[in-house]
Write an enzyme that holds these catalytic residues in place. Structure first.
Site, PDB file in Angstrom:
ATOM      1  N   LYS A   1      -6.427   8.116  17.259  1.00  0.00           N
ATOM      2  CA  LYS A   1      -5.654   7.226  18.129  1.00  0.00           C
ATOM      3  C   LYS A   1      -6.408   6.975  19.427  1.00  0.00           C
ATOM      4  O   LYS A   1      -7.047   7.881  19.974  1.00  0.00           O
ATOM      5  CB  LYS A   1      -4.287   7.858  18.410  1.00  0.00           C
ATOM      6  CG  LYS A   1      -3.308   6.958  19.170  1.00  0.00           C
ATOM      7  CD  LYS A   1      -1.970   7.657  19.283  1.00  0.00           C
ATOM      8  CE  LYS A   1      -0.947   6.803  20.041  1.00  0.00           C
ATOM      9  NZ  LYS A   1       0.372   7.475  20.121  1.00  0.00           N
TER      10      LYS A   1
ATOM     11  N   SER B   1       6.323   9.404  17.998  1.00  0.00           N
ATOM     12  CA  SER B   1       5.258   8.410  17.807  1.00  0.00           C
ATOM     13  C   SER B   1       4.282   8.711  16.689  1.00  0.00           C
ATOM     14  O   SER B   1       3.471   7.867  16.340  1.00  0.00           O
ATOM     15  CB  SER B   1       4.476   8.232  19.117  1.00  0.00           C
ATOM     16  OG  SER B   1       5.301   7.676  20.113  1.00  0.00           O
TER      17      SER B   1
ATOM     18  N   SER C   1       4.295   4.995  18.604  1.00  0.00           N
ATOM     19  CA  SER C   1       3.168   4.279  19.165  1.00  0.00           C
ATOM     20  C   SER C   1       1.869   4.470  18.389  1.00  0.00           C
ATOM     21  O   SER C   1       0.899   3.757  18.591  1.00  0.00           O
ATOM     22  CB  SER C   1       2.944   4.720  20.609  1.00  0.00           C
ATOM     23  OG  SER C   1       2.606   6.098  20.685  1.00  0.00           O
TER      24      SER C   1
END
Length: 467
Positions: free
Chosen positions: A79, A178, A154
Site C-alpha cells: 500500500k 481498511s 482504504s
C-alpha cells in the site's frame, strides 16, 4: 501450471523445488498488470526493473540453498502509505505526489530481508481516508470482479491487485476496517492483527492509536506466513509489542469447546453460524449494544488524530508546495488547499473542531470514554466467548451511484469493523458466500488480544469446509 492461481506459499514451494523461477513469477504478475490495470487502477507505481533485479539476486541465493523465508521469491505489493526507499510513496495524494522516502518502513525492510520481491505501490483512498477506494488523487480503484462496483477502501489497490492476480499477496493498513472491508468486497482474506504486533515505523499515519498494517491474501495460511515475517517488536515504534506469537502453528483447530457470540442485530450471519455449529462450536446470539455507537466515537478520535498528524504537510520540508504566495501564512493555506483532496480536508476540519477550545470535552474526551467502554465490554465478552462473528460489511461491494445520494453510508458501513480498532483487537475477514449478483460476501471473526493465530486457524477451517 498457472502461476497466478497459486497461493503465496504454493508459489514459494514451486520456486524452492525449481519448477518456477523468481523471474518467471515476476513476469507473469507483470503481464497480468499490463493486461488489466488500465481498467482496474490497482497500482500507483510499479518498478519492473527493480523487481527483476531482485528476482535474479534471490534466485541465485535459492539455487545455492540459501532460502531466507518460506515466502522467498514471492512477489508482493505494498500500500502506498508504507515507505519504500527510492520508490515513490504518495499516500494517494497530490500532497506527496513525488515523495521519495530515504528509508524503508520496518515491514518493507523485513520483506526484503525475507527475500520477497516488492512489485510496486498500490492505490488507496487519499491518506487512508475513505472506505470506497475512490478518493485517491490518482483515480478510483475498480472492483476486479465487477468493474461497475467499488473495491472498498482504504486499502483498495492492495485488495484489487490480489483479486486481479496483479500480485500474489499484498500489505495494507487498517484504521477502521481498511484491510478487512476491501478484502470482503474482493472475495479475499484480510487480516487486522492485534495493535502493536506489527511495527508502524514508516507507515504514514492517519490515526496513530488505531492504525495497523495487515495482509490481504488468498487464504489464511498466506496471512500466517507473511505475519511471521512482518510481526515482532521494534524499538523504533513505541507502541510495538514484545509478544511471542507462533505463526508457524497451522495445525487443524479443534472446535469442541469453542464458543462464538453473534450480535442479535447480525441475524444475516445465521448460515455461517450454523456451519460453525456443524463443525462442533457452540453459538449464542447476544446483545452487543456498543457496536451502535462505536462509529461515532471512531470518527471523532480518528479525525482528531488526523488533524494533528497531517499538520506536518505544509509545503516547507517536503511534499507539494504552491507556486504563488505572498506570505508564509498564505503559502500554508494555499499549499494545503491545493494539495489535499476534499475528503481529507473534511476530516481535518472535523478533527480540528473536536479538539478546539470549548468542544474538546463535549466531543473528543467523550469519544475517548466510549473507546475505553468498548475495550472493557470486549474484555467481558471474551471471558465467556472465544470469538465474535459478524458480517465484515453491511452489504457486498456497492456501485458508486448507490452512495452518491447517501453520503452517510460512506461512514456507517464501518459499523462492524471500527470497534476492533478502538479496542486494539485482532480480526479477520474471510469469504463465506455470494449475493444474488454473484459478488462475494465477507464474514468477520473478532478475537481477544493476541489470539491472532487461533483466529486465522478458525477462519481457515471454516473456508476449507465451505469450499
Amino acid at each position: 501450471m498457472d502461476i497466478l492461481k497459486l497461493t503465496a506459499l504454493e508459489l514459494a514451494h514451486e520456486i524452492k523445488i525449481g519448477k518456477i523461477t523468481c523471474v518467471e513469477a515476476v513476469k507473469e504478475v507483470y503481464k497480468a498488470y499490463s493486461e488489466k490495470d488500465s481498467s482496474i487502477n490497482a497500482y500507483i507505481s510499479l518498478d519492473l526493473d527493480y523487481a527483476l533485479k531482485r528476482a535474479n539476486e534471490i534466485q541465485k541465493r535459492i539455487d545455492g540453498g540459501d532460502i531466507r523465508s518460506e515466502l522467498a521469491g514471492v512477489p508482493v505489493a505494498i500500500k502506498d502509505n508504507i515507505c519504500t526507499k527510492g520508490l515513490k510513496t504518495t499516500c494517494g495524494s497530490k500532497m506527496l505526489g513525488n515523495f521519495l522516502p530515504f528509508y524503508n518502513a520496518a515491514v518493507t525492510e523485513k520483506l526484503e530481508q525475507a527475500d520477497m520481491i516488492i512489485l510496486g505501490k498500490t492505490n488507496m483512498d487519499e491518506f487512508a481516508m475513505g472506505a470506497t477506494g475512490d478518493t485517491s488523487f490518482f483515480g478510483a480503484v475498480k472492483n476486479p470482479l465487477d468493474h461497475t462496483r467499488l473495491s472498498g477502501g482504504s486499502s483498495s489497490g492492495s485488495a484489487a491487485a490480489v483479486a486481479a492476480n496483479e500480485a500474489i499477496i499484498s500489505l495494507g493498513s487498517d484504521t477502521g476496517g481498511s484491510v478487512r472491508q476491501p478484502a470482503s468486497y474482493c472475495g479475499l482474506f484480510g487480516f487486522k492483527p492485534t495493535y502493536g504486533l506489527v511495527s508502524r515505523y514508516g507507515l504514514v499515519a492517519y490515526a496513530s492509536s488505531l492504525d495497523q498494517i495487515g495482509p490481504i491474501a488468498k487464504d489464511a495460511n498466506d496471512c500466517m506466513a507473511i505475519m511471521k515475517i512482518i510481526s515482532g517488536n521494534d524499538p523504533l515504534d513505541s507502541t510495538s509489542l514484545n509478544a511471542d506469537i507462533n505463526f508457524e502453528d497451522r495445525e487443524n483447530i479443534d472446535f469442541s469447546g469453542i464458543k462464538i457470540a453473534v450480535p442479535k442485530q447480525c441475524a444475516v450471519m445465521s448460515s455461517a453460524a450454523d456451519k460453525f455449529k456443524a463443525m462442533g462450536a457452540s453459538v449464542d446470539y447476544i446483545e452487543i449494544p456498543f457496536f451502535d455507537y462505536a462509529v461515532a466515537a471512531y470518527y471523532i478520535i480518528a479525525t482528531a488524530e488526523a488533524s494533528s498528524n497531517l499538520s506536518r504537510f505544509d509545503g516547507v520540508k517536503y511534499g507539494y508546495k504552491t507556486d504563488n504566495y505572498g506570505s508564509l501564512a498564505e503559502m500554508y493555506r494555499k499549499t494545503r488547499s491545493e494539495g489535499f483532496g476534499s475528503e481529507v480536508k473534511k476530516r481535518i476540519l472535523l478533527g480540528t473542531f473536536v479538539l478546539s477550545s470549548g468542544y474538546y470535552d463535549a466531543y473528543y474526551k467523550k469519544a475517548l470514554k466510549i473507546k475505553e467502554l468498548v475495550k472493557n465490554n470486549f474484555s467481558k465478552l471474551f471471558e465467556e466467548y472465544d470469538f465474535i462473528l459478524t458480517p465484515t460489511t453491511v452489504s457486498s461491494a456497492p456501485k458508486p451511484e448507490e452512495l452518491k445520494n447517501d453520503s452517510l453510508r460512506r461512514y456507517t458501513d464501518d459499523v462492524y469493523t471500527v470497534p476492533v480498532n478502538l479496542a486494539g483487537l485482532p480480526a479477520v475477514s474471510f469469504p463465506y458466500g455470494k449475493d444474488e449478483n454473484g459478488m462475494p460476501l465477507g464474514a468477520q471473526l473478532i478475537g481477544q488480544r493476541l489470539s491472532d493465530v487461533k483466529l486465522l486457524k478458525t477462519a481457515k477451517a471454516f473456508t476449507e469446509v465451505v469450499r
